[in-house]
Design a protein around this motif. Structure first.
Motif, short mmCIF file in Angstrom:
data_model
loop_
_atom_site.label_atom_id
_atom_site.label_comp_id
_atom_site.label_asym_id
_atom_site.label_seq_id
_atom_site.Cartn_x
_atom_site.Cartn_y
_atom_site.Cartn_z
N THR A 75 -80.12 -1.69 -67.63
CA THR A 75 -80.26 -2.55 -68.80
C THR A 75 -79.31 -3.72 -68.57
O THR A 75 -78.30 -3.58 -67.89
CB THR A 75 -79.85 -1.84 -70.11
N THR A 91 -82.88 -7.54 -70.38
CA THR A 91 -83.95 -6.75 -69.77
C THR A 91 -83.58 -5.28 -69.74
O THR A 91 -82.40 -4.91 -69.87
CB THR A 91 -84.23 -7.23 -68.33
N GLN A 93 -85.12 -2.10 -67.25
CA GLN A 93 -86.15 -1.81 -66.25
C GLN A 93 -85.85 -0.58 -65.40
O GLN A 93 -84.69 -0.31 -65.08
CB GLN A 93 -86.41 -3.04 -65.38
N ASN A 108 -85.38 -8.84 -64.32
CA ASN A 108 -86.34 -9.72 -64.99
C ASN A 108 -85.61 -10.63 -65.97
O ASN A 108 -84.76 -10.17 -66.74
CB ASN A 108 -87.35 -8.89 -65.78
N PRO A 110 -86.77 -12.69 -68.88
CA PRO A 110 -87.96 -13.01 -69.66
C PRO A 110 -87.88 -14.35 -70.39
O PRO A 110 -88.88 -15.00 -70.59
CB PRO A 110 -88.08 -11.85 -70.66
#
Ligand SMILES: Nc1nc2c(ncn2[C@@H]2O[C@H](COP(=O)(O)OP(=O)(O)OP(=O)(O)O)[C@@H](O)[C@H]2O)c(=O)[nH]1
Ligand SMILES: [Mg+2]
Lengths: 155, 221
Positions: A75, A91, A93, A108, A110
């Protein structure tokens, strides 16, 4: 002026690790920001684990790449404040096991604007009881001063 | 660079087995250094957690056991996976006077294996089989030999003890702590290999390494 291709998370450039949740004096936290994947920080058991990377200045982040072993879930949260507080989620993932080698994870991003002074990285699960972090690389530019008045343009 | 050299490892250690097998008695005796034997049965609700520090002899390493004493009663079944999540060591307990608890061990081990996600067999770390209530010699239904054979079949180390008699209660916890430290050292070796560092300690820890007696994995305690 450093370019966007330069790693901002380097101790030699003034970055530091403000907080970690486990420590082994043989593998100090600065090993994550020495730009070298041979040296590392390793957790000593239990999850979750957290790391706060504090950049020398505000950076408009374009890329975060982490070299690790056995991480199962990352995270990341960022904060623009001077002090590491008021974090916002960047993020979360999953990460595949690197089996016999490194995991090279690009986080990532976003949002279009990811300006931050501090990055809080969380490891909520591992592919084994311990994970190691070898390098945290953060790329980006110093943000341009926000335009005041009507000059602000929409893309 | 500081050379304080104290290394603290942490493991979530789950104690599981049938209700009434004697899990809480073992945990409480170990946690209280033999001072607290629960004479009357108080069923564990959900899961009791306590922390105990074990120092690994001849090292500067200690292992903090975050002991999760699970409720074995069936009504808590749906919660078991949650309490097993993230466990990195375990004690699987049965009562030598109770055949059912002995037979149920494979069911419990299966739960552990499911929690570990089957993919990585090392993910959950070391585990042991513990036969308890050996003070009950007349009522004993499962022999040492049967216990050892089961342990072998399950791939676990075998221990027997009595909480009531305060006999050998600490041994399984010490074993798990030591095995967890071995796992850490093994992991370290593997990480060094991946990173391309020679099996020597990295330069930053050379001084620490000199202070520390040479520890080969596999023979601590
Ligand atoms: N004789 C004898 N009795 C024991 C021993 N250990 C526990 N008992 C008794 O067995 C009963 C159950 O013990 P617990 O430790 O509470 O059992 P448990 O496995 O925690 O059970 P749950 O919490 O329901 O899962 C109690 O009445 C204890 O006094 C032992 O070593 N010898
Ligand atoms: Mg109990």
């Amino acid at each position: 002026m450093p370019s966007a291709h330069e790693n901002r998370a380097l101790a030699s450039a003034g970055a530091k690790i403000s907080m970690v949740t486990s420590s082994d004096t043989s593998h100090p936290v600065d090993n994550m920001i020495d730009g070298n994947t041979k040296s590392f920080w390793m957790t000593t058991g239990l999850f979750p684990q957290e790391i706060i990377v504090s950049l020398p200045t505000l950076i408009s982040i374009t890329k975060i790449i982490i070299t690790s072993t056995k991480v199962a879930h990352w995270t990341a949260d960022i904060s623009m404040n001077e002090k590491p507080n008021h974090f916002e989620r960047l993020t979360a993932q999953d990460v595949d096991d690197g089996d016999q080698g490194f995991q090279l994870v690009t986080l990532n991003l976003p949002k279009s604007d990811n300006t931050a002074r501090h990055i809080r990285l969380g490891i909520t699960k591992g592919h084994g009881p311990f994970v190691s972090i070898h390098k945290i690389a953060v790329y980006g530019n110093e943000p341009t001063v926000p335009a005041t008045g009507p000059a602000a343009t929409e893309e | 660079m500081t050379i304080t050299g104290k290394l603290v490892l942490r493991t979530k250690c789950v104690v599981l087995g049938n209700s009434g097998a004697g899990k809480s008695a073992i945990v409480q005796m170990f946690h209280s250094d033999g001072a607290q034997y629960p004479k009357t049965y108080a069923m564990t609700i959900h899961c009791d957690v306590c922390v105990k520090v074990v120092n690994i002899p001849d090292t500067n390493v200690s292992v903090e056991l975050f002991i999760h004493d699970l409720a074995g009663y069936d009504a808590f079944q749906e919660y078991w996976p949650r309490y097993l999540d993230g466990a990195t060591s375990f004690l699987l307990v049965y009562d030598v006077t109770n055949v059912e608890s002995f037979k149920a061990t494979s069911k419990w081990l299966h739960l552990v294996q499911k929690a570990r996600g089957a993919k990585d067999k090392d993910a959950i770390g070391p585990g042991v089989l513990v036969a308890t209530k050996i003070d009950q010699t007349l009522r004993r239904a499962i022999t040492t030999k049967q216990g050892e054979e089961l342990a072998k079949a399950l791939g676990l180390m075998y221990f027997e003890c009595s909480a009531a008699g305060n006999t050998d209660v600490d041994a399984p916890f010490y074993y798990v702590s030591s095995a967890f430290y071995d796992l850490y050292e093994e992991n370290l070796k593997n990480v060094r290999r991946i990173a391309g560092v020679p099996d020597e300690q990295p330069a930053t820890s050379l001084a620490l390494d000199k202070l520390k007696p040479r520890q080969q994995s596999g023979d601590s305690l």
